[in-house]
Design a protein around this motif. Structure first.
Motif, PDB file in Angstrom:
ATOM      1  N   MET A   1       0.658  -1.107   0.002  1.00 20.96           N
ATOM      2  CA  MET A   1      -0.064  -0.001   0.076  1.00 20.96           C
ATOM      3  C   MET A   1       0.816   1.195  -0.193  1.00 20.96           C
ATOM      4  O   MET A   1       1.888   1.287   0.553  1.00 20.96           O
ATOM      5  CB  MET A   1      -0.944   0.020   1.318  1.00 20.96           C
ATOM      6  N   VAL A   2       0.533   2.136  -1.000  1.00 17.97           N
ATOM      7  CA  VAL A   2       1.364   3.473  -0.860  1.00 17.97           C
ATOM      8  C   VAL A   2       0.327   4.861  -0.413  1.00 17.97           C
ATOM      9  O   VAL A   2      -0.894   4.340  -0.151  1.00 17.97           O
ATOM     10  CB  VAL A   2       1.655   3.880  -2.290  1.00 17.97           C
ATOM     11  N   ILE A   3       1.219   5.625   0.264  1.00 18.00           N
ATOM     12  CA  ILE A   3       0.362   6.874   0.684  1.00 18.00           C
ATOM     13  C   ILE A   3       0.539   7.853  -0.063  1.00 18.00           C
ATOM     14  O   ILE A   3       1.834   8.171  -0.473  1.00 18.00           O
ATOM     15  CB  ILE A   3       0.812   6.905   2.234  1.00 18.00           C
ATOM     16  N   LYS A   4      -0.419   8.812  -0.220  1.00 19.41           N
ATOM     17  CA  LYS A   4      -0.313   9.884  -1.004  1.00 19.41           C
ATOM     18  C   LYS A   4      -0.196  11.319  -0.029  1.00 19.41           C
ATOM     19  O   LYS A   4      -0.877  11.419   0.794  1.00 19.41           O
ATOM     20  CB  LYS A   4      -1.375   9.944  -1.883  1.00 19.41           C
ATOM     21  N   CYS A   5       0.604  12.127  -0.714  1.00 19.83           N
ATOM     22  CA  CYS A   5       0.967  13.336   0.091  1.00 19.83           C
ATOM     23  C   CYS A   5      -0.528  14.358  -0.027  1.00 19.83           C
ATOM     24  O   CYS A   5      -0.825  14.406  -1.134  1.00 19.83           O
ATOM     25  CB  CYS A   5       1.852  14.077  -0.480  1.00 19.83           C
ATOM     26  N   ASP A   9       0.899  15.964  -5.333  1.00 17.77           N
ATOM     27  CA  ASP A   9       0.533  14.950  -6.050  1.00 17.77           C
ATOM     28  C   ASP A   9       1.265  13.669  -5.839  1.00 17.77           C
ATOM     29  O   ASP A   9       1.379  12.612  -6.411  1.00 17.77           O
ATOM     30  CB  ASP A   9       0.403  15.082  -7.469  1.00 17.77           C
ATOM     31  N   LYS A  10       2.538  13.733  -4.882  1.00 16.98           N
ATOM     32  CA  LYS A  10       3.527  12.724  -4.697  1.00 16.98           C
ATOM     33  C   LYS A  10       2.743  11.694  -3.922  1.00 16.98           C
ATOM     34  O   LYS A  10       2.092  12.000  -3.001  1.00 16.98           O
ATOM     35  CB  LYS A  10       4.512  13.244  -4.126  1.00 16.98           C
ATOM     36  N   ASN A  11       2.811  10.243  -4.561  1.00 15.40           N
ATOM     37  CA  ASN A  11       2.021   9.186  -3.909  1.00 15.40           C
ATOM     38  C   ASN A  11       2.856   7.939  -3.767  1.00 15.40           C
ATOM     39  O   ASN A  11       2.257   7.063  -4.041  1.00 15.40           O
ATOM     40  CB  ASN A  11       0.674   8.988  -4.689  1.00 15.40           C
ATOM     41  N   ASP A  12       4.220   8.108  -3.729  1.00 16.22           N
ATOM     42  CA  ASP A  12       4.900   6.983  -3.757  1.00 16.22           C
ATOM     43  C   ASP A  12       5.674   6.621  -2.153  1.00 16.22           C
ATOM     44  O   ASP A  12       6.572   6.039  -1.846  1.00 16.22           O
ATOM     45  CB  ASP A  12       6.043   6.902  -4.660  1.00 16.22           C
ATOM     46  N   PHE A  13       4.958   7.173  -1.132  1.00  8.73           N
ATOM     47  CA  PHE A  13       5.285   6.921   0.141  1.00  8.73           C
ATOM     48  C   PHE A  13       4.915   5.481   0.664  1.00  8.73           C
ATOM     49  O   PHE A  13       3.827   5.114   0.366  1.00  8.73           O
ATOM     50  CB  PHE A  13       4.931   7.967   1.190  1.00  8.73           C
ATOM     51  N   LYS A  14       5.991   4.678   1.057  1.00  5.07           N
ATOM     52  CA  LYS A  14       5.601   3.495   1.774  1.00  5.07           C
ATOM     53  C   LYS A  14       5.192   3.396   3.110  1.00  5.07           C
ATOM     54  O   LYS A  14       4.803   2.342   3.512  1.00  5.07           O
ATOM     55  CB  LYS A  14       6.865   2.426   1.191  1.00  5.07           C
TER      56      LYS A  14
END
Length: 587
Positions: A1-5, A9-14
């Motif tokens: 699952m990834v998290i979006k800021c 639009d950055k959405n590649d946070f683990k």
């Protein structure tokens, strides 16, 4: 699952940690949340404990104006705590009657100390479990749950700073989330409740968790003298490593004493005795000399220096007569000397009467203690003693707040030069652990004290108890001299075990004392050869086993007089108690 800021639009946070780092560096300072963070000095940085929360919505009602976890927690505690559906107001109770639900898994009755220990363990377990669950739940794209910072930190961080930041962030997430989660568990969902025994789905009301003390906490929550050894049975004391090794480490750790306090007590007592000797030389009508004996002087003290033994003996040549005397006792007569100071205490057959000598020596001690020139005597108090006790016991107050007084035993004695004949006493042989110089010094002399023989005897009024305090001191003090072994350590651990047994049941243990252990351990040294330091655990196991056998049989030989059983004065019931405790360790 990834998290979006939530701000770009950055959405590649683990992970939440990565998102927090991104927000802290990219969106902390501008009004719209999209400006770059200005560079600041590291001193302007704030720890993550300054993180605040966006408006939080109560999970039980529609109220959504909470600015922090604390506010939400207080709201839940007051409004949604007691009813089964989580929505009813909490009933009014006194503060003493209120208990947190984290305490439901405790036994019904606990001492205050146990309550505090239970709460600590419960908090720790809940935090460990809940924090992870809460972090996982933050993976959902819910910007309202994201923690933001109100402070600033440098644009670039060193690895150590970065680790510190992460630690603070995790710590504060755990602190806030754990309390909210504990309160949310009040909704009546037993599947979410963690018990002490890690059971899942069990209701605390029907299955209270059994109290189990954490061995890691025992050393920090309680003083060693408050924790008798037998009370550690729940700590799984077996004789299989590493449990027994940890047990020995615990015992040895409780023997350690603060050096400063030990030095203070020793110096105070030495000054007391020095001043007493000055007064005694002026007051006493008998020339007296001093022998310092006891565990402090043979370096086997296991607790604070709160007890000291001193023998004062007449500096007059006397002789011992063992004819028709029970083992361990003798009669004393005047030797070849022109000194007549002891003549008033000698009977018509030429034997020194112990009661008369003891009474006169006690008078000397009392005169010295109360003499106006002996200023330290003003801080002493004469202790009650049994009629058969050979010691004049004082309680010496150090005059320092929070420092306990010291027991000082002044023992009247007679010194006999040389060593008894082999039919009356053991010959000290050199070899395994006793070197020539130690043996030679040990047999220089022995002493007798005014301890009465406990049974009927024709010469009971003339019998003196033989004391080998001088030899004991020399042998114990130099026990490890030949091989740098662990003999003294084994002896000290056995003494600590004995003290802990006595602390547990003082009424059960009255006669069994360190003297019995000393007689046992000297014989134990003779029958075992390998006392290298890496054999300490094995030697201690063997020592406990053999001591239990000796006490069960009711016989420990006097090391110096083999015919003398030093356990004869210990009642059978007390011996059974000692055996039970020792065998409990073996089990």
């Amino acid at each position: 699952m990834v998290i979006k800021c939530p701000n770009c639009d950055k959405n590649d946070f683990k992970s939440v940690r990565g998102l927090n780092c991104h927000i802290s560096r990219i969106h902390p300072s501008s009004a719209d949340g999209r400006g770059l963070r200005p560079s600041t000095d590291t001193r302007g940085r704030r720890d993550d404990k300054d993180i605040v929360v966006k408006d939080i919505t109560c999970p039980f009602c529609d109220k959504n104006d909470f600015k922090s976890e604390r506010g939400l927690s207080c709201h839940i505690t007051r409004m949604h705590r007691s009813s089964s559906d989580g929505k009813g107001p909490r009933p009014s109770t006194g503060t003493r009657d209120r208990k947190d639900d984290r305490d439901r898994a405790r036994p019904e009755t606990l001492t205050p100390r146990h309550e505090n220990h239970e709460r600590h363990n419960t908090d720790r377990d809940v935090v460990k479990g809940v924090a992870k669950v809460q972090r996982d739940s933050l993976q959902k794209d819910s910007p309202d749950n994201i923690l933001l910072k109100d402070g600033a930190r440098p644009e670039t961080l060193t690895p150590s700073h970065e680790d510190h930041e992460r630690h603070n962030s995790d710590r504060d997430v755990v602190k806030g989330v754990a309390k909210v989660q504990r309160d949310s568990l009040q909704k009546g969902s037993p599947d979410n409740i963690l018990l002490k025994n890690d059971a899942v789905g069990a209701k605390p009301e029907s299955r209270p968790a059994k109290y189990k003390e954490s061995p890691k906490q025992s050393r920090t929550t309680e003083e060693p003298h408050d924790r008798p050894l037998s009370s550690l049975s729940n700590f799984i004391l077996s004789f299989n490593a590493p449990n027994f090794e940890k047990f020995v480490a615990m015992i040895e750790g409780s023997i350690v004493r603060p050096r400063e306090d030990s030095t203070l007590r020793t110096e105070s007592v030495n000054k007391f005795i020095d001043d007493l000797k000055v007064v005694m030389e002026r007051i006493s009508d008998i020339p007296l000399k001093l022998l310092k004996s006891g565990s402090y002087y043979d370096k086997t003290k296991i607790d604070y220096n709160n007890e000291f033994d001193f023998m004062f003996y007449a500096d007059i040549k006397m002789e011992a007569d063992f004819t028709n005397c029970p083992p361990g006792y003798c009669k004393i007569r005047k030797g070849v000397t022109v000194n007549k100071d002891l003549d008033p205490f000698i009977d018509r057959n030429g034997y020194l009467v112990p009661k008369l000598y003891k009474s006169h020596m006690f008078d000397i001690f009392e005169k010295c203690r109360t003499d106006p020139s002996f200023r330290k005597g003003r801080r002493t108090q004469l202790q009650d003693r049994k009629p058969e006790s050979p010691a004049y016991t004082l309680l010496f107050d150090l005059g320092i707040p929070d420092k306990s007084p010291i027991d000082i035993d002044l023992v009247p004695a007679i010194r006999i030069s040389g060593w008894p004949k082999t039919k009356d006493a053991r010959e000290i042989q050199t070899g395994k652990w006793i070197d020539i110089s130690t043996a030679k010094k040990a047999v220089e002399c022995f002493h007798v004290v005014t301890k009465q023989f406990p049974e009927a005897h024709p010469d009971i009024n003339l019998l003196w108890r033989v004391s080998f305090s001088h030899a004991e001191k020399e042998l114990i003090l130099h026990a490890d001299l030949s091989d740098k072994g662990c003999r003294k350590n084994v002896f000290k651990i056995l003494k600590k075990i004995k003290e802990n047994m006595k602390s547990k049941n003082p009424t059960e243990m009255d006669k069994f004392c360190s003297y019995h252990l000393k007689m046992f351990i000297l014989g134990f040294y003779d029958t075992h050869s390998d006392f290298s330091k890496d054999q300490k655990l094995d030697m201690l196991k063997k020592g406990i086993e053999e001591l239990a056998k000796c006490v069960r049989k009711g016989a420990i030989e006097n090391y110096f007089i083999p015919k003398d059983n030093v356990l004869q004065s210990v009642p059978e019931e007390e011996r059974r108690y000692v055996v039970r405790e020792l065998e409990g360790l073996l089990q």
